[in-house]
Design a protein around this motif. Structure first.
Motif, mmCIF file in Angstrom:
data_model
loop_
_atom_site.group_PDB
_atom_site.id
_atom_site.type_symbol
_atom_site.label_atom_id
_atom_site.label_comp_id
_atom_site.label_asym_id
_atom_site.label_seq_id
_atom_site.Cartn_x
_atom_site.Cartn_y
_atom_site.Cartn_z
ATOM 1 N N ILE A 172 49.037 42.252 43.163
ATOM 2 C CA ILE A 172 48.627 42.528 41.783
ATOM 3 C C ILE A 172 49.600 43.521 41.158
ATOM 4 O O ILE A 172 49.988 44.501 41.802
ATOM 5 C CB ILE A 172 47.195 43.109 41.728
ATOM 6 C CG1 ILE A 172 46.169 42.079 42.233
ATOM 7 C CG2 ILE A 172 46.836 43.565 40.316
ATOM 8 C CD1 ILE A 172 44.742 42.608 42.309
ATOM 9 N N ALA A 173 49.994 43.244 39.923
ATOM 10 C CA ALA A 173 50.670 44.257 39.119
ATOM 11 C C ALA A 173 49.577 45.059 38.422
ATOM 12 O O ALA A 173 48.747 44.476 37.708
ATOM 13 C CB ALA A 173 51.595 43.599 38.102
ATOM 14 N N ARG A 174 49.555 46.357 38.650
ATOM 15 C CA ARG A 174 48.420 47.162 38.161
ATOM 16 C C ARG A 174 48.241 46.968 36.661
ATOM 17 O O ARG A 174 49.156 47.243 35.877
ATOM 18 C CB ARG A 174 48.632 48.640 38.482
ATOM 19 C CG ARG A 174 47.434 49.521 38.090
ATOM 20 C CD ARG A 174 47.629 50.957 38.526
ATOM 21 N NE ARG A 174 48.771 51.583 37.870
ATOM 22 C CZ ARG A 174 48.744 52.123 36.641
ATOM 23 N NH1 ARG A 174 47.623 52.073 35.925
ATOM 24 N NH2 ARG A 174 49.830 52.688 36.147
ATOM 25 N N PRO A 175 47.061 46.468 36.263
ATOM 26 C CA PRO A 175 46.820 46.228 34.838
ATOM 27 C C PRO A 175 46.455 47.518 34.104
ATOM 28 O O PRO A 175 46.293 48.574 34.718
ATOM 29 C CB PRO A 175 45.645 45.249 34.859
ATOM 30 C CG PRO A 175 44.903 45.600 36.106
ATOM 31 C CD PRO A 175 45.930 46.061 37.103
ATOM 32 N N ALA A 176 46.265 47.394 32.826
ATOM 33 C CA ALA A 176 46.021 48.572 31.999
ATOM 34 C C ALA A 176 44.633 49.141 32.187
ATOM 35 O O ALA A 176 44.419 50.347 31.994
ATOM 36 C CB ALA A 176 46.257 48.226 30.524
ATOM 37 N N THR A 177 43.677 48.295 32.565
ATOM 38 C CA THR A 177 42.299 48.766 32.663
ATOM 39 C C THR A 177 41.692 48.405 34.011
ATOM 40 O O THR A 177 42.080 47.404 34.639
ATOM 41 C CB THR A 177 41.419 48.150 31.542
ATOM 42 O OG1 THR A 177 41.281 46.745 31.786
ATOM 43 C CG2 THR A 177 42.041 48.389 30.169
ATOM 44 N N ALA A 178 40.727 49.201 34.421
ATOM 45 C CA ALA A 178 40.037 48.935 35.680
ATOM 46 C C ALA A 178 39.216 47.646 35.628
ATOM 47 O O ALA A 178 39.171 46.914 36.630
ATOM 48 C CB ALA A 178 39.155 50.122 36.056
ATOM 49 N N PRO A 179 38.523 47.321 34.509
ATOM 50 C CA PRO A 179 37.815 46.037 34.484
ATOM 51 C C PRO A 179 38.735 44.834 34.710
ATOM 52 O O PRO A 179 38.360 43.884 35.397
ATOM 53 C CB PRO A 179 37.188 46.008 33.080
ATOM 54 C CG PRO A 179 36.998 47.442 32.737
ATOM 55 C CD PRO A 179 38.196 48.138 33.315
ATOM 56 N N THR A 180 39.939 44.871 34.146
ATOM 57 C CA THR A 180 40.866 43.769 34.393
ATOM 58 C C THR A 180 41.265 43.720 35.865
ATOM 59 O O THR A 180 41.389 42.642 36.455
ATOM 60 C CB THR A 180 42.108 43.910 33.506
ATOM 61 O OG1 THR A 180 41.717 43.930 32.133
ATOM 62 C CG2 THR A 180 43.068 42.747 33.735
ATOM 63 N N LEU A 181 41.455 44.886 36.481
ATOM 64 C CA LEU A 181 41.760 44.909 37.914
ATOM 65 C C LEU A 181 40.600 44.308 38.709
ATOM 66 O O LEU A 181 40.823 43.560 39.674
ATOM 67 C CB LEU A 181 42.029 46.344 38.361
ATOM 68 C CG LEU A 181 42.347 46.531 39.852
ATOM 69 C CD1 LEU A 181 43.524 45.672 40.294
ATOM 70 C CD2 LEU A 181 42.615 48.004 40.168
ATOM 71 N N ALA A 182 39.375 44.607 38.318
ATOM 72 C CA ALA A 182 38.218 44.028 39.001
ATOM 73 C C ALA A 182 38.235 42.503 38.892
ATOM 74 O O ALA A 182 37.976 41.785 39.865
ATOM 75 C CB ALA A 182 36.927 44.585 38.406
#
Length: 815
Positions: A657-667
């Motif tokens: 994963i490329a770390r996204p801007a928000t935690a919900p998107t990471l979830a």
């Protein structure tokens, strides 16, 4: 191309073709082949002499060091002492100097007497006796024609062999498994007779005449029975050798099998009948009438001609001679497809898995789980249905677990079963790498095998690393960049974890020592080798120029050491943030280099928040993710406006994963990608679709058509995407605003895409029975989401997006 001839080293010589018992499970008289009726009762002098001559010629031509001859029947003792003496003398005299004779006789024991024992002592014949256990077990099948028990006579025969003067003749006992017998009672009855060895034999059966499987005993009763014996045998301290169990142990460690019914070693056996004809293995008598026949005989054909016979060759072709299902099995090098005869089906010949496929896999898995290792606990493979048309549940998964997975979910226990199966696959693939690379004397391999017994948890921790399998897959796939060095890296990492003081020579790559699951150490040299020594307090690395670098388990580490950082999440779950292993470059996007402290902290916070959100909103997915996700590999960012994530098919337990801007998107990305991980593990166990289907299918979320597995994977992954947005919609219930509208639009889009794709899969005609079960489960998963009312604007937006064939911003993945 001419096949290289493999000499025959084992000969079953039928010295008498009739029997004094009427065992109802006898493959000679009670199964399909009836050739015994037309054969002489006793082998003649001319046949014996010519057979001995043929064997002697063959042994001399091929420089054989030992030849095994088994005197058999019928009941060989019916041939009488003089005929047996003649056989022993002929075979021994015909062998060339330097070739030993291993001469045995397999008998039911009824006629064994002191006179026979004196003869066998004189001419050096070892004796194996058939006995199925205590009297109740033995008399279930082994009776005289008038129904009388044979048990007292057999016990008397064993008693003779246990006498001090004859003990050296006692080769062991042969026990045919009957699942109606008490396995512990059978074990104990045989153990009381103090045998040097026991062979537990599966009753001969085929797909045309399958073995009995009492419904109340489960899907794999023969495995259950044998594992009960195994447990008793282990608890008793292994009082005798068991070829089946010993062969499983050996093949799990990449060694040769001791029996034709397991492993991939070529069969080197031929049968000589009383009339002088050569036949294939006796077990083929259970397939069809005439199945063992070769058309060759001792008078007109040499043993080289026999060895070239197509039927003999079929049993010597190893992996290439197995069915496609068997070749794809992760534990095929241990199972070997089972006994050749047990694969027979009238419409496909022997190009099938064994009729005991599920039993063999469950047995291997069970022994590995009990410490036989590798391939590890819960190892599973493609399993053939017990009855035609009836979908089979993969070994290691229960029906409820399979239904959990079919519905897109999978709790902790279910995913842990997948973890075990993947560990098994990694072990099998490493054994295949060893075999393909010719590493018969590799120090790294030998240490891995030693640690497997001495420090199994340390080895499992390393072999469970997702990128261990990724390297093995590259190596087996012929990747020119996949050298053999990682095998030493795996051994060194396991040795460090074991802390026993083992030293391993490990190659340096690009100026660094790589220890999978542990980290990377920069060294001065760009190439060459270093010596790694593990200890309880850490490990030491010695370079070629004599420099020693000590990496402590605790306290301040050498600044050149870059350990794998582990992030502790809620509930004690720990995930490795892998940015050191060169094999991590297994995804569809470039990986990030070593993370700086600021980025590490950002990842830590984002993962903690994302997993807490998953626990709250997607508990049906979060439990399995906690049990199976061990590694997150940071990827480089994608183009502006696009989130990047991937799951590598050969790296179970990892997502990139490329770390996204928000935690919900990471979830969302974690849930999406772990669906691919789960389904990949299931596809390693069973076929959900016809692999011959090469058509391309319309995937609603993509502008380009996809192969069938791509459509299946995407559909399965988007179950989690739909659930994620459904949970967001619930959270915004009744609330206005841009975020709420976005969630509703995404939910409308993805539930429509996923429902459409499920129906496309179901109507493809390419699903297997288990694949249809998955389609039903996915349909049941998405159906409640279709009933959630949404504003007209959300539905209109989803329809426009579907017409445009482009997902709206905020979604991504490999589906």
């Amino acid at each position: 191309m001419t096949r290289s001839l493999l000499p025959i080293t084992q000969f079953v010589v039928k010295v008498h073709s009739r029997c004094d018992l009427a065992c109802d499970h006898c493959y000679v008289y009670e199964h399909a082949d009836t050739s015994w009726r037309a054969r002489p009762k006793v082998i003649g002098d001319e046949v014996l002499a010519r057979a001995a001559e043929r064997i002697g010629e063959h042994a001399a031509a091929h420089g054989l060091a030992v030849v095994r001859v088994v005197l058999h029947g019928g009941e060989p003792l019916l041939a009488g002492p003089e005929r047996l003496r003649r056989a022993a003398e002929e075979f021994r005299a015909a062998l060339p100097p330097g070739c030993a004779l291993d001469l045995r006789i397999h008998t039911n024991g009824v006629l064994l007497s002191p006179a026979f024992c004196e003869l066998f002592d004189e001419v050096q014949i070892k004796v194996g006796i058939s006995l199925d256990g205590d009297r109740a077990a033995n008399d279930r099948h082994r009776r005289f024609a008038d129904g009388r028990s044979s048990h007292p006579q057999v016990l008397r025969a064993v008693g003779l062999l246990r006498r001090p003067e004859y003990r050296h003749l006692y080769a062991g006992l042969l026990c045919t498994v009957d699942v109606d017998n008490d396995p512990v009672a059978v074990h104990d009855a045989l153990a009381e007779l103090d045998p040097p060895a026991v062979d537990f034999l599966l009753p001969h059966a085929t797909w045309e005449q399958p073995p009995k499987r009492p419904a109340e005993q489960g899907a794999n009763p023969y495995a259950t029975w044998l594992l009960a014996v195994y447990d008793r045998w282990e608890a008793a301290g292994r009082p005798f050798a068991v070829r089946t169990f010993d062969s499983v142990h050996r093949t799990l460690h990449g060694l040769s099998s001791l029996t034709e019914s397991l492993g991939l070693e070529p069969a080197a056996l031929v049968v000589l009948e009383t009339d002088g004809s050569f036949e294939q293995a006796d077990s083929l008598k259970t397939a069809y009438d005439g199945a063992p026949a070769t058309g060759l005989d001792v008078f007109t054909h040499s043993l080289d001609e026999v060895a070239r016979h197509s039927g003999i060759a079929a049993r010597q072709s190893g992996l290439a001679g197995l069915s496609a299902t068997c070749r794809a099995c992760p534990v095929v090098r241990s199972c070997g497809g089972g006994l050749y005869a047990h694969r027979y089906r009238a419409d496909g010949g022997f190009d099938n898995p064994s009729v005991y496929c599920g039993d063999l896999m469950t047995l291997i898995n069970g022994i590995a789980d009990r410490g036989g290792r590798p391939p590890g606990p819960g190892a599973t493979a493609h399993v053939v249905p017990a009855q035609a048309g009836e979908p089979a549940v993969p070994a290691g998964l229960t029906d409820p677990q399979l239904d959990e997975l079919a519905g897109g979910h999978g709790g902790a226990d279910t995913v842990r079963a997948l973890v075990r199966s993947q560990l098994a696959l990694t072990r099998a693939m490493l054994a295949a790498v060893r075999g393909a690379s010719g590493l018969r004397t590799s120090a790294a391999w030998e240490l891995l095998a030693e640690l497997d017994s001495a420090a199994p948890s340390a080895l499992d921790a390393v072999l469970g690393h997702p990128y261990a399998r990724a390297w093995a897959a590259r190596r087996l796939g012929g990747d020119p960049g996949a050298g053999i060095g990682p095998l030493a890296e795996l051994a060194a990492a396991a040795a460090v974890r074991a802390g026993r003081g083992d030293t391993v020579a490990v190659p340096v790559r690009a100026g660094a020592l790589h220890l999978p699951t542990l980290g990377r150490l920069d060294v001065a040299a760009r190439t060459g080798e270093v010596l790694v020594t593990g200890a309880r307090e850490g490990f030491t690395v010695r370079t070629a120029d004599g420099e020693a670098v000590t990496v402590a388990a605790e306290g301040r580490a050498d600044p050149r050491w870059q350990p794998v950082r582990r992030i502790r999440l809620a509930g004690g779950w720990t995930v490795a943030l892998e940015d050191t292993d060169p094999q991590r470059d297994s995804h569809q996007w470039p990986v990030e280099d070593r993370l700086g402290e600021a980025e590490l902290q950002a990842w830590t916070g984002a993962l903690r928040e994302a997993t807490e959100l998953l626990d709250r909103d997607l508990p049906g997915y979060a439990q399995g993710l906690r049990a199976g996700l061990s590694t997150v590999t940071p990827l480089r960012p994608g183009p502006p406006g696009r989130d990047v994530s991937a799951a590598a098919r050969q790296a179970f337990g990892a997502v990139g994963i490329a770390r996204p801007a928000t935690a919900p998107t990471l979830a969302l990305l974690l849930a999406h990608e772990f669906q691919h991980v789960k389904l990949g593990a299931v596809l390693d166990l069973v076929d959900l679709y016809d692999p011959a289907d090469t058509a391309l299918y319309d995937a609603p979320w993509r502008p380009d058509p996809r192969p069938f597995e791509g459509l299946f994977q995407g559909t399965y992954a988007h179950l989690a995407v739909t659930a994620f947005w459904g949970a967001r919609v619930r959270g915004y219930d009744g609330l206005p605003g841009e975020a709420a509208d976005h969630a509703r639009a995404q939910f409308a889009l993805w539930r429509g895409y996923t429902a459409e794709a499920v129906e496309r899969l179901a109507g493809s005609g390419s699903l297997t029975a288990l694949g249809s079960r998955f389609a039903d489960g996915m349909r049941a998963n998405v159906r409640p989401w279709l009933e959630v009312p949404l504003p007209g604007a959300a539905e209109d937006g989803a329809r426009r997006a579907r017409r445009a064939r482009q997902p709206t911003a905020g979604t991504t993945g490999t589906g």
